[in-house]
Motif scaffolding. Structure first.
Motif, PDB file in Angstrom:
ATOM      1  N   GLU A  73     -26.948-105.494-104.063  1.00 18.03           N
ATOM      2  CA  GLU A  73     -26.275-105.148-102.815  1.00 18.03           C
ATOM      3  C   GLU A  73     -26.948-105.865-101.645  1.00 18.03           C
ATOM      4  O   GLU A  73     -28.116-106.269-101.740  1.00 18.03           O
ATOM      5  N   ALA A  74     -26.192-105.988-100.551  1.00 14.50           N
ATOM      6  CA  ALA A  74     -26.707-106.727 -99.398  1.00 14.50           C
ATOM      7  C   ALA A  74     -26.342-106.021 -98.100  1.00 14.50           C
ATOM      8  O   ALA A  74     -25.387-105.244 -98.026  1.00 14.50           O
ATOM      9  N   ALA A  75     -27.119-106.317 -97.073  1.00 19.03           N
ATOM     10  CA  ALA A  75     -26.827-105.895 -95.704  1.00 19.03           C
ATOM     11  C   ALA A  75     -27.070-107.103 -94.813  1.00 19.03           C
ATOM     12  O   ALA A  75     -27.960-107.922 -95.080  1.00 19.03           O
ATOM     13  N   ILE A  76     -26.280-107.234 -93.764  1.00 21.90           N
ATOM     14  CA  ILE A  76     -26.470-108.298 -92.783  1.00 21.90           C
ATOM     15  C   ILE A  76     -26.574-107.653 -91.412  1.00 21.90           C
ATOM     16  O   ILE A  76     -25.770-106.786 -91.057  1.00 21.90           O
ATOM     17  N   ILE A  77     -27.575-108.065 -90.663  1.00 17.62           N
ATOM     18  CA  ILE A  77     -27.828-107.503 -89.331  1.00 17.62           C
ATOM     19  C   ILE A  77     -27.570-108.565 -88.268  1.00 17.62           C
ATOM     20  O   ILE A  77     -28.081-109.681 -88.359  1.00 17.62           O
ATOM     21  N   ASP A  78     -26.756-108.223 -87.283  1.00 15.76           N
ATOM     22  CA  ASP A  78     -26.438-109.086 -86.140  1.00 15.76           C
ATOM     23  C   ASP A  78     -25.976-110.480 -86.571  1.00 15.76           C
ATOM     24  O   ASP A  78     -26.575-111.500 -86.205  1.00 15.76           O
ATOM     25  N   PRO A  79     -24.883-110.556 -87.337  1.00 17.93           N
ATOM     26  CA  PRO A  79     -24.416-111.867 -87.819  1.00 17.93           C
ATOM     27  C   PRO A  79     -23.847-112.750 -86.708  1.00 17.93           C
ATOM     28  O   PRO A  79     -23.334-112.267 -85.699  1.00 17.93           O
ATOM     29  N   LEU A  80     -23.910-114.057 -86.927  1.00 14.23           N
ATOM     30  CA  LEU A  80     -23.283-115.018 -86.024  1.00 14.23           C
ATOM     31  C   LEU A  80     -21.766-114.974 -86.185  1.00 14.23           C
ATOM     32  O   LEU A  80     -21.234-114.424 -87.163  1.00 14.23           O
ATOM     33  N   ARG A  81     -21.061-115.612 -85.244  1.00 11.16           N
ATOM     34  CA  ARG A  81     -19.600-115.595 -85.216  1.00 11.16           C
ATOM     35  C   ARG A  81     -18.988-116.212 -86.481  1.00 11.16           C
ATOM     36  O   ARG A  81     -18.019-115.692 -87.027  1.00 11.16           O
ATOM     37  N   ALA A 127     -15.761 -98.140 -87.065  1.00 12.73           N
ATOM     38  CA  ALA A 127     -17.186 -98.387 -87.317  1.00 12.73           C
ATOM     39  C   ALA A 127     -17.865 -97.059 -87.597  1.00 12.73           C
ATOM     40  O   ALA A 127     -17.385 -95.991 -87.194  1.00 12.73           O
ATOM     41  N   ILE A 128     -18.974 -97.124 -88.309  1.00 12.65           N
ATOM     42  CA  ILE A 128     -19.822 -95.953 -88.509  1.00 12.65           C
ATOM     43  C   ILE A 128     -20.759 -95.858 -87.314  1.00 12.65           C
ATOM     44  O   ILE A 128     -21.472 -96.820 -86.999  1.00 12.65           O
ATOM     45  N   ILE A 129     -20.749 -94.735 -86.626  1.00 18.55           N
ATOM     46  CA  ILE A 129     -21.673 -94.517 -85.515  1.00 18.55           C
ATOM     47  C   ILE A 129     -22.814 -93.655 -86.057  1.00 18.55           C
ATOM     48  O   ILE A 129     -22.662 -92.442 -86.263  1.00 18.55           O
ATOM     49  N   ALA A 130     -23.933 -94.302 -86.320  1.00 23.88           N
ATOM     50  CA  ALA A 130     -25.045 -93.628 -86.990  1.00 23.88           C
ATOM     51  C   ALA A 130     -25.762 -92.662 -86.048  1.00 23.88           C
ATOM     52  O   ALA A 130     -26.039 -92.983 -84.895  1.00 23.88           O
ATOM     53  N   GLU A 131     -26.064 -91.503 -86.548  1.00 20.62           N
ATOM     54  CA  GLU A 131     -26.898 -90.563 -85.802  1.00 20.62           C
ATOM     55  C   GLU A 131     -28.347 -91.019 -85.866  1.00 20.62           C
ATOM     56  O   GLU A 131     -28.747 -91.757 -86.775  1.00 20.62           O
ATOM     57  N   ASP A 132     -29.116 -90.620 -84.895  1.00 22.81           N
ATOM     58  CA  ASP A 132     -30.534 -90.958 -84.898  1.00 22.81           C
ATOM     59  C   ASP A 132     -31.179 -90.423 -86.168  1.00 22.81           C
ATOM     60  O   ASP A 132     -31.093 -89.228 -86.465  1.00 22.81           O
ATOM     61  N   GLY A 133     -31.779 -91.304 -86.942  1.00 23.84           N
ATOM     62  CA  GLY A 133     -32.427 -90.895 -88.188  1.00 23.84           C
ATOM     63  C   GLY A 133     -31.539 -90.993 -89.415  1.00 23.84           C
ATOM     64  O   GLY A 133     -32.017 -90.786 -90.541  1.00 23.84           O
ATOM     65  N   GLN A 134     -30.273 -91.335 -89.254  1.00 23.12           N
ATOM     66  CA  GLN A 134     -29.372 -91.436 -90.407  1.00 23.12           C
ATOM     67  C   GLN A 134     -29.797 -92.596 -91.299  1.00 23.12           C
ATOM     68  O   GLN A 134     -30.232 -93.638 -90.819  1.00 23.12           O
ATOM     69  N   THR A 135     -29.666 -92.409 -92.608  1.00 21.48           N
ATOM     70  CA  THR A 135     -30.114 -93.424 -93.560  1.00 21.48           C
ATOM     71  C   THR A 135     -28.955 -94.017 -94.348  1.00 21.48           C
ATOM     72  O   THR A 135     -27.919 -93.380 -94.541  1.00 21.48           O
ATOM     73  N   PHE A 136     -29.169 -95.252 -94.802  1.00 13.91           N
ATOM     74  CA  PHE A 136     -28.162 -95.998 -95.547  1.00 13.91           C
ATOM     75  C   PHE A 136     -28.852 -96.670 -96.734  1.00 13.91           C
ATOM     76  O   PHE A 136     -29.855 -97.379 -96.551  1.00 13.91           O
ATOM     77  N   LYS A 137     -28.320 -96.462 -97.932  1.00 14.34           N
ATOM     78  CA  LYS A 137     -28.899 -97.061 -99.135  1.00 14.34           C
ATOM     79  C   LYS A 137     -28.300 -98.441 -99.372  1.00 14.34           C
ATOM     80  O   LYS A 137     -27.088 -98.639 -99.311  1.00 14.34           O
ATOM     81  N   VAL A 138     -29.169 -99.398 -99.655  1.00  8.47           N
ATOM     82  CA  VAL A 138     -28.762-100.746-100.022  1.00  8.47           C
ATOM     83  C   VAL A 138     -29.582-101.110-101.248  1.00  8.47           C
ATOM     84  O   VAL A 138     -30.781-101.413-101.145  1.00  8.47           O
ATOM     85  N   GLY A 139     -28.969-101.035-102.408  1.00 13.17           N
ATOM     86  CA  GLY A 139     -29.727-101.248-103.635  1.00 13.17           C
ATOM     87  C   GLY A 139     -30.830-100.209-103.751  1.00 13.17           C
ATOM     88  O   GLY A 139     -30.582 -99.003-103.664  1.00 13.17           O
ATOM     89  N   ASN A 140     -32.074-100.687-103.893  1.00 10.16           N
ATOM     90  CA  ASN A 140     -33.216 -99.779-104.046  1.00 10.16           C
ATOM     91  C   ASN A 140     -33.929 -99.480-102.734  1.00 10.16           C
ATOM     92  O   ASN A 140     -34.948 -98.785-102.734  1.00 10.16           O
ATOM     93  N   ILE A 141     -33.420-100.004-101.650  1.00  7.68           N
ATOM     94  CA  ILE A 141     -34.077 -99.787-100.361  1.00  7.68           C
ATOM     95  C   ILE A 141     -33.243 -98.860 -99.476  1.00  7.68           C
ATOM     96  O   ILE A 141     -32.070 -98.589 -99.763  1.00  7.68           O
ATOM     97  N   THR A 142     -33.855 -98.402 -98.399  1.00  7.60           N
ATOM     98  CA  THR A 142     -33.174 -97.517 -97.450  1.00  7.60           C
ATOM     99  C   THR A 142     -33.325 -98.098 -96.047  1.00  7.60           C
ATOM    100  O   THR A 142     -34.406 -98.562 -95.670  1.00  7.60           O
ATOM    101  N   TYR A 155     -33.391-100.749 -86.635  1.00  7.60           N
ATOM    102  CA  TYR A 155     -33.208-100.362 -88.029  1.00  7.60           C
ATOM    103  C   TYR A 155     -34.526-100.498 -88.786  1.00  7.60           C
ATOM    104  O   TYR A 155     -35.125-101.583 -88.829  1.00  7.60           O
ATOM    105  N   LEU A 156     -34.979 -99.388 -89.332  1.00  9.31           N
ATOM    106  CA  LEU A 156     -36.230 -99.336 -90.086  1.00  9.31           C
ATOM    107  C   LEU A 156     -35.927 -99.473 -91.573  1.00  9.31           C
ATOM    108  O   LEU A 156     -35.142 -98.698 -92.130  1.00  9.31           O
ATOM    109  N   LEU A 157     -36.541-100.470 -92.217  1.00 11.16           N
ATOM    110  CA  LEU A 157     -36.347-100.680 -93.651  1.00 11.16           C
ATOM    111  C   LEU A 157     -37.466 -99.990 -94.423  1.00 11.16           C
ATOM    112  O   LEU A 157     -38.646-100.276 -94.204  1.00 11.16           O
ATOM    113  N   LEU A 158     -37.071 -99.089 -95.308  1.00 12.31           N
ATOM    114  CA  LEU A 158     -38.004 -98.399 -96.200  1.00 12.31           C
ATOM    115  C   LEU A 158     -37.866 -99.014 -97.593  1.00 12.31           C
ATOM    116  O   LEU A 158     -36.755 -99.152 -98.103  1.00 12.31           O
TER     117      LEU A 158
END
Length: 473
Positions: free
Chosen positions: A23-31, A86-101, A117-120
């Motif tokens: 699985e993948a996540a992309i943060i602040d992608p270009l146009r 869009a998903i409007i995340a609450e403060d502290g809400q977590t999202f699973k991406v593969g084995n990371i959070t 965004y804090l990666l665990l």
């Protein structure tokens, strides 16, 4: 787990591509999203989320096209109110991406929806933060861009940022990696480092805004001191990121219309389009289509287009080096300039072959300037930034930064000749083309700028002062 920073020098912008266990996540992608789609296919991973740290002002994000083409939802932080799903995340809400959070930390101050965004990692350990414009390397986000929307003063936003940094970011382990959205050259901060990655611990030691003994009022004073007005296109980019925009596919289809010289001339007359010539200044000055504005594609292209043209709805006709038409349209779209009507087929050479009228800029070498310069009578305009001018300049030269040419151009006496330069010739040619388009022709532009001028012994200059002491911006 893999984290890749995709850095775009023209915008001084960092997007992030993260993968874990298919699985993948992309943060602040270009146009332009095709490179991301190609990478996802190559890595055989599914895009699960598109994370946005805030509504960007300095570029148009690729979140909408990327979401439409992959089905991945867009995630914003608390208080964001986009005009699309869009998903409007609450403060502290977590999202699973593969084995990371990935955990959303609401860190308002730069803007009120700003989120870090804090990666665990797979063991739940704090591994990295993607700090957007909240925390840069050596600086923090400017707190004056969201005043109207937030109905807050820049001082109130700065105070909010102070607490976001101390309550949410500085409490993280010192070894946590910091991945910001921008580096040196971006107008989203005052004096960012050229480095694009750091750690919380390093920033506590080196970042002026993270001093342990800093009071809230000291922070507010230092963060708001010396802020220059933001570029005029920033508000329009925010609106596009918040409200939506045309697909880049449609923008490209419209912009990639090759116009013969006669058709190009008619289009310019009938549409009122701005003619943007993106060739190297060394070629532009020798000959160009009258009324063209030169902003070279191989310099700080997109930000200067935004700063000089400002209105993203302005119709534009392009003149490029052959083969660079598509690249130019993409780079314009990154800062929201989507109204491209086409480009000159065959480039400027095609215009010349057609026997059309051409214009030129009076450019001389530094050596010629040294011969022509008279300390008592010569007027010199230096279009560099104030901090560059303060560091060292030609004695008695006037500092008229290119950023504010729309303000100072009206003060020029068309009957009084002047010499004009920047640091290396890129910005002074932008200024020269703007001046000529507005009817000012009694000037001489200096090739090579101050970098070459200071080598001329006959030209008196001020004593050099380190730019770090002049609050370089």
């Amino acid at each position: 787990m893999n984290i890749e920073q995709i850095y775009t020098g023209c915008l001084a912008q960092g997007a992030y591509y993260i993968t874990s266990n298919g699985e993948a996540a992309i943060i602040d992608p270009l146009r332009e999203v095709q490179p991301y789609l190609d990478r996802l296919a190559k890595d055989d991973v599914k895009l699960k989320y598109v994370f946005e740290t805030h509504f960007h002002a300095d570029f148009v994000s690729g979140h909408l096209d990327l979401s439409k083409k992959t089905g991945a939802p867009i995630v914003y932080g608390a208080t964001a109110d986009p005009e699309f799903d869009a998903i409007i995340a609450e403060d502290g809400q977590t999202f699973k991406v593969g084995n990371i959070t990935i955990k959303a930390l609401h860190t308002p101050g730069h803007t009120m929806e700003s989120t870090t965004y804090l990666l665990l990692d797979e063991n739940g350990k704090e591994h990295a933060i993607f700090s957007g414009d909240t925390l840069f390397i050596g600086d923090v986000g400017r707190p004056d861009l969201a005043q109207k929307a937030a109905d807050m003063t820049q001082e109130q936003l700065a105070a909010t940022l102070y607490h976001s940094l101390r309550d949410k970011i500085m409490t993280l382990p010192d070894e946590t990696t910091v991945y910001p959205a921008h580096g040196a050259g971006s107008a989203c901060g005052k004096n960012m480092s050229k480095e694009t990655v750091s750690t919380i611990g390093e920033q506590k030691k080196l970042n002026y805004a993270l001093r342990a003994d800093m009071t809230e009022q000291e922070f507010v004073n230092e963060v708001t001191d010396g802020l220059l007005p933001p570029p005029g296109y920033f508000g329009m980019n925010v609106a596009m990121n918040k409200k939506g925009y045309d697909s880049l596919d449609d923008v490209m289809k419209k912009g990639k219309q090759a116009l013969e010289p006669n058709a190009f001339e008619v289009a310019a007359e009938e549409s009122g389009a701005l003619i943007l010539d993106t060739r190297n200044p060394k070629e532009f000055y020798k000959g160009f289509v009258p009324q063209s504005i030169n902003i070279g594609i191989d310099g700080g292209f997109a930000p200067w287009v935004g700063a000089m043209i400002m209105d993203v709805n302005q119709p534009i006709l392009l003149i490029t080096d052959e083969g660079r038409e598509e690249e130019t349209i993409i780079r314009l779209s990154r800062v929201g300039f989507d109204n491209i009507l086409g480009y000159l087929k065959g480039g400027f050479d095609g215009w010349k072959v057609a026997g059309k009228e051409i214009d030129t800029v009076n450019r001389i070498s530094p050596e010629e300037f040294a011969q022509k310069f008279d300390k008592e009578t010569s007027k010199v305009i230096d279009v560099r930034k104030q901090s560059e001018y303060a560091a060292q300049h030609i004695e008695e030269a006037y500092n008229k930064p290119l950023d504010f040419i729309n303000d100072w151009v009206k003060d020029i006496n068309p009957d009084e000749h002047f010499f004009m330069h920047c640091a290396g010739g890129y910005r002074s040619m932008i200024a020269a083309s703007i001046l000529e388009a507005r009817g000012y022709r009694n000037f001489t532009e200096i090739e090579g700028g101050f970098a070459q001028i200071e080598k001329q012994e006959a030209i008196p200059t001020s004593n050099f002062v380190c730019q770090s002491k002049t609050l370089a911006k």
